[in-house]
Structures are given as structure tokens and as C-alpha cells.
Design an enzyme around this catalytic site. Sequence first.
Site, PDB file in Angstrom:
ATOM      1  N   LYS A  33       0.837  -1.198   0.000  1.00  0.00           N
ATOM      2  CA  LYS A  33       0.000   0.000   0.000  1.00  0.00           C
ATOM      3  C   LYS A  33       0.874   1.251   0.000  1.00  0.00           C
ATOM      4  O   LYS A  33       2.068   1.179   0.285  1.00  0.00           O
ATOM      5  CB  LYS A  33      -0.876   0.016   1.264  1.00  0.00           C
ATOM      6  N   ARG A  46     -10.460 -11.416   1.913  1.00  0.00           N
ATOM      7  CA  ARG A  46     -11.377 -12.458   1.410  1.00  0.00           C
ATOM      8  C   ARG A  46     -10.761 -13.843   1.548  1.00  0.00           C
ATOM      9  O   ARG A  46     -11.483 -14.829   1.654  1.00  0.00           O
ATOM     10  CB  ARG A  46     -11.797 -12.126  -0.029  1.00  0.00           C
TER      11      ARG A  46
HETATM   12  N1  BES Z   1      -8.088  -3.652   4.167  1.00  0.00           N
HETATM   13  C1  BES Z   1      -8.246  -3.309   2.802  1.00  0.00           C
HETATM   14  C2  BES Z   1      -9.515  -2.517   2.515  1.00  0.00           C
HETATM   15  C3  BES Z   1      -9.619  -1.147   3.119  1.00  0.00           C
HETATM   16  C4  BES Z   1      -9.318  -0.028   2.356  1.00  0.00           C
HETATM   17  C5  BES Z   1     -10.065  -0.969   4.395  1.00  0.00           C
HETATM   18  C6  BES Z   1      -9.418   1.234   2.902  1.00  0.00           C
HETATM   19  C7  BES Z   1     -10.183   0.291   4.951  1.00  0.00           C
HETATM   20  C8  BES Z   1      -9.871   1.396   4.205  1.00  0.00           C
HETATM   21  C9  BES Z   1      -8.288  -4.564   1.921  1.00  0.00           C
HETATM   22  O1  BES Z   1      -7.555  -5.636   2.394  1.00  0.00           O
HETATM   23  C10 BES Z   1      -7.730  -4.182   0.588  1.00  0.00           C
HETATM   24  O2  BES Z   1      -6.620  -3.729   0.550  1.00  0.00           O
HETATM   25  N2  BES Z   1      -8.508  -4.356  -0.471  1.00  0.00           N
HETATM   26  C11 BES Z   1      -8.088  -4.035  -1.777  1.00  0.00           C
HETATM   27  C12 BES Z   1      -8.611  -5.096  -2.699  1.00  0.00           C
HETATM   28  C13 BES Z   1      -8.105  -4.990  -4.108  1.00  0.00           C
HETATM   29  C14 BES Z   1      -6.602  -5.225  -4.154  1.00  0.00           C
HETATM   30  C15 BES Z   1      -8.805  -5.999  -4.958  1.00  0.00           C
HETATM   31  C16 BES Z   1      -8.635  -2.665  -2.144  1.00  0.00           C
HETATM   32  O3  BES Z   1      -9.771  -2.379  -1.792  1.00  0.00           O
HETATM   33  O4  BES Z   1      -7.921  -1.889  -2.764  1.00  0.00           O
HETATM   34 ZN    ZN Z   2      -5.505  -5.574   1.819  1.00  0.00          ZN
END
Ligand code: BES
Ligand code: ZN
Length: 474
Positions: free
Chosen positions: A253, A327
Site C-alpha cells: 500500500k 477475502r
Molecule cells: N483492508 C483493505 C480494505 C480497506 C481499504 C479498508 C481502505 C479500509 C480502508 C483490503 O484488504 C484491501 O486492501 N482491499 C483491496 C482489494 C483490491 C486489491 C482488490 C482494495 O480495496 O484496494
Molecule cells: Zn488488503
Amino acid sequence: MKFNFKEKTDLSTVVLLFEDEKTNSSIQKLIDKGTFKASKGKVISDSFAEKPTIYVGLGKKEKLDFEALRLAGFTAAKEANRLQLKELYVDIPVFENLCYAKSVSAFLEGFLQSEAVTDRYKSEKDKRSLEELYIKLNKDSEEVQRAVKEMEFVMQGVASARTLVNERSNTMTPSVLADYAKKLLEPLGVELEVFDLAKLKEIKAYAFLEVARGSDEEPRGIIMRWKGNKNSSDLTGLVGKGLTYDSGGYCIKTPGGMSTMHTDMAGAASVIATMEAIARNKLKINVTALVFACENLISGKAYKTGDIINSMKGTTIWVGNTDAEGRLTLADAVYYMASVEKPNRILEVATLTGAVIGALGYITTGVVTNDEHLANDFVAIGKESGEAFHILPLNDEYREMIKHDEADLANSLRDVGAGSITAGAFVEHFVENIPWVHLDIAGTADGKARGYLPSGAHGTPVKTFYYYLKSLSK
Ligand code: BES
Ligand code: ZN
Ligand code: ZN
């Protein structure tokens, strides 16, 4: 804060006002002049008086709802603290068309919302003077006091969820989370079982363990059982995402995106806190909650993009993105719940996708379901408890979008869109056709202060979980 159901008129008083109703109190002059308007959340007080009166706006009379009452209670408490009052008195009128017990509970919930801790890491602590509220009830005193006590227990749960989420990843590790749940819940009569790494391998939590692999912190499975009705075989399963930190893994991230990822266990916190609320209130229902907690980090052992991994169900998964880890952990948690515990319904909650923030912002929780009836019931209870939910569509076209040519499923595919729905569809594959509601709280678990909600963790959706589960006991 202590609620004292006694008339005590020699104190500073809260007066509730409608925007569209004249009063015979001295504030009417200011209202007539246009200096004060009793709209929702507005407050004014005669702060020079020895015992100031606090006037709080409720908005338009015919539009009054529990949410306006929560905000009014919160606003009154904030003003009382600003005036450094220790004690306060309020005469709560009966409102047309609203259940009195629920109205009083909502108004008093606002007072408790004002007590949320936002100074956990500050050397200088918040100063709040208000200690005791004297209340005059105008109807059904016993029933109302019972509802208020119940709401106080629910708010203890909400406070626990907030505490857990606000704690940072350096102190809130999977094993600390498990210990916390144990210490909190066992004394309340909740049975608790903690799975260590060996046990997680034994139950074949392959997808979950792939995510956990990159971290030196051992993962934990936390299973919590409330058996409030031994005469009934009805069981509800709660499952919460428990990433105590999500760096994104090799699909790392940005610093900004990563800095709030200690909150990626807000789903777990909310199911632990819900168990607290139902145990404190001794609900006559059976609930089993499950959390698979781990960290998503980078190391020589971490899983990588392009890996094809296994799962407890035996479904193979192509890893398109190591940041779509939630997931994967939920796949095994939900499958364990469905196949071993076999509940009648599963409520699953996760900070799952950034996409839900694109769709619904920080206001509304995204819902994906295989049972519209169950989801509609849940959403309706959310309306009363003051938490907003919106059901997103799920059909076979979305289900097709998570399939992969070399593995059974993909955890993430490029350029397909509908990120929150496809994430839900992925989890659905593991619920074994049990009625299921998925709640994506990525936008609503925490954030800036809003209305009566504090900055930091909000405690979403503990209140709705509680009142939904309570509705099953009738
Ligand atoms: N924990 C994150 C989602 C999230 C984003 C929670 C912002 C709280 C605030 C999750 O694990 C994630 O990173 N999801 C990705 C999925 C994508 C790579 C398909 C996302 O939403 O970007
Ligand atoms: Zn994530
Ligand atoms: Zn995550």
C-alpha cells in the site's frame, strides 16, 4: 456517566426544543429575533447564569426520529462539559408516534456517545466534567429504565469495539486480540476457544495461513459461543475479518493507505463486542462468533502475486493481488463456520474493500447477500439503531467475474470493476448456501468525528448486530 431517574429541579437543566413549535420559556425571544434556531444538533445556553439552562434543538416536530434524539443527547452533554457542569437535569417529554422507551434510550445514548475515548495516546487527557444526569420520565418508568439499562450494556460493547480498533498494531497482535477476547468474554459466560498455529494447520485453514505466513506474529483463531437458549437449536454465526495489520503484502500500500491499517480488524472487534453486548444483556439466543486473526506483511516467507493457493474447502485460488487478503482469511473462516458449526444464518463483517468507499463514502456500510429477506430485516434494524446500510446487487454475472482459467477462483482480477460486489461474491462461494449477509465496513468502521460519533473507531455495526440478534429471541 450515571443516570439517576429522579426529579431534581435545582440543577442546570436541559430543555428540548422543536424548530417549528413555540415555547413559553425565555428562549422564545431569541428564537423570534432569529438569533437561535432549534434545528437538529443546535445548542445555546445562558452560560452566565449560576445554573445555566441548556437549550437543544430537535429540528422539525413531524420529522423527529431516534437519530435526532441521539444527536440532541450528545449535543447537550458536550455543552454541559463546556460549561464544566457535574450534574444535569432533564425532563424527557413523550413524543408523538415514537416509542417512549426507545426515545429515552436514544436520547441517553447520545450522552454515552459523548464519553468516547479519543485521548488514548495523548499525554494531556480530555477533561469531561459531567458525571450524573437526573431524569424525569413521563411514562412507563420501569419499562423505560429496563431499555436504558440494555442500551448501556450495548454501549459498553460499542466502547470495547472502539478500544480494540483504536489500539495500534504494535500492541494489538493476533495473540493479544485473542487474550483480550478471553479476558473480556469468559467472565460474562461466553465459552471461548483459541486456535494456535498447529490447530489452524490441523483444520486445514490453508488460505488464511497463506496470508499469515509473511508475519512473525503467530495467527490465531478465536471462537466464541453464547448459549443463551438451550431449548432451541437455532444458531446464528458471526464472522469478523481480523487483520491486525494490512501492509498490502508484496502489493504494498501507499504510506497514506497503510497508516490506518491497524483498523483492519474492525470486523473482528465488532463481533467480539457484540458477544459482550448479548452476554451482558443475557439474550435468550444462541450465537457462535469466529475470528481468524493475522497480519499481512512482507518477508521471505510471505505469499506472492501469481501464487495459486489452496483453501479449507479445497477451492484453489489464484492470487492476483496480495492486498486482497481479507477475502482469503474470510474464505476459511466462513467455510469453517458453515461446515463445522452449521448455523441457520451467517452475519459476516469486514473492512474489505476501498471500493465501498468509492460507492458509499464514509456514511453507509455496503451489504452483499444471498438472502434478500435476511438482509432487508437487518437493514431495517440498522435504521432504528442509527447505522446506515445499503444492499448492493449480486447475481451470476458478478459470480463469473471472480473465476480464473488456471485456478477455481481469483482473489482479484484487473479491470473488472465492482470491487465490493466481487469481494462479496468471493466470500459467498464459501458459505455453503447458508443464508448470509456480508457487511463491508471499510468506510464506516472509523474516521473523522461525525454527528455523535467520535474520531477514530466508531464501533460499527455493534448496535445493529445486537438489536438484530435480539429480534431473533422473540
Ligand atoms: N483492508 C483493505 C480494505 C480497506 C481499504 C479498508 C481502505 C479500509 C480502508 C483490503 O484488504 C484491501 O486492501 N482491499 C483491496 C482489494 C483490491 C486489491 C482488490 C482494495 O480495496 O484496494
Ligand atoms: Zn488488503
Ligand atoms: Zn485488508
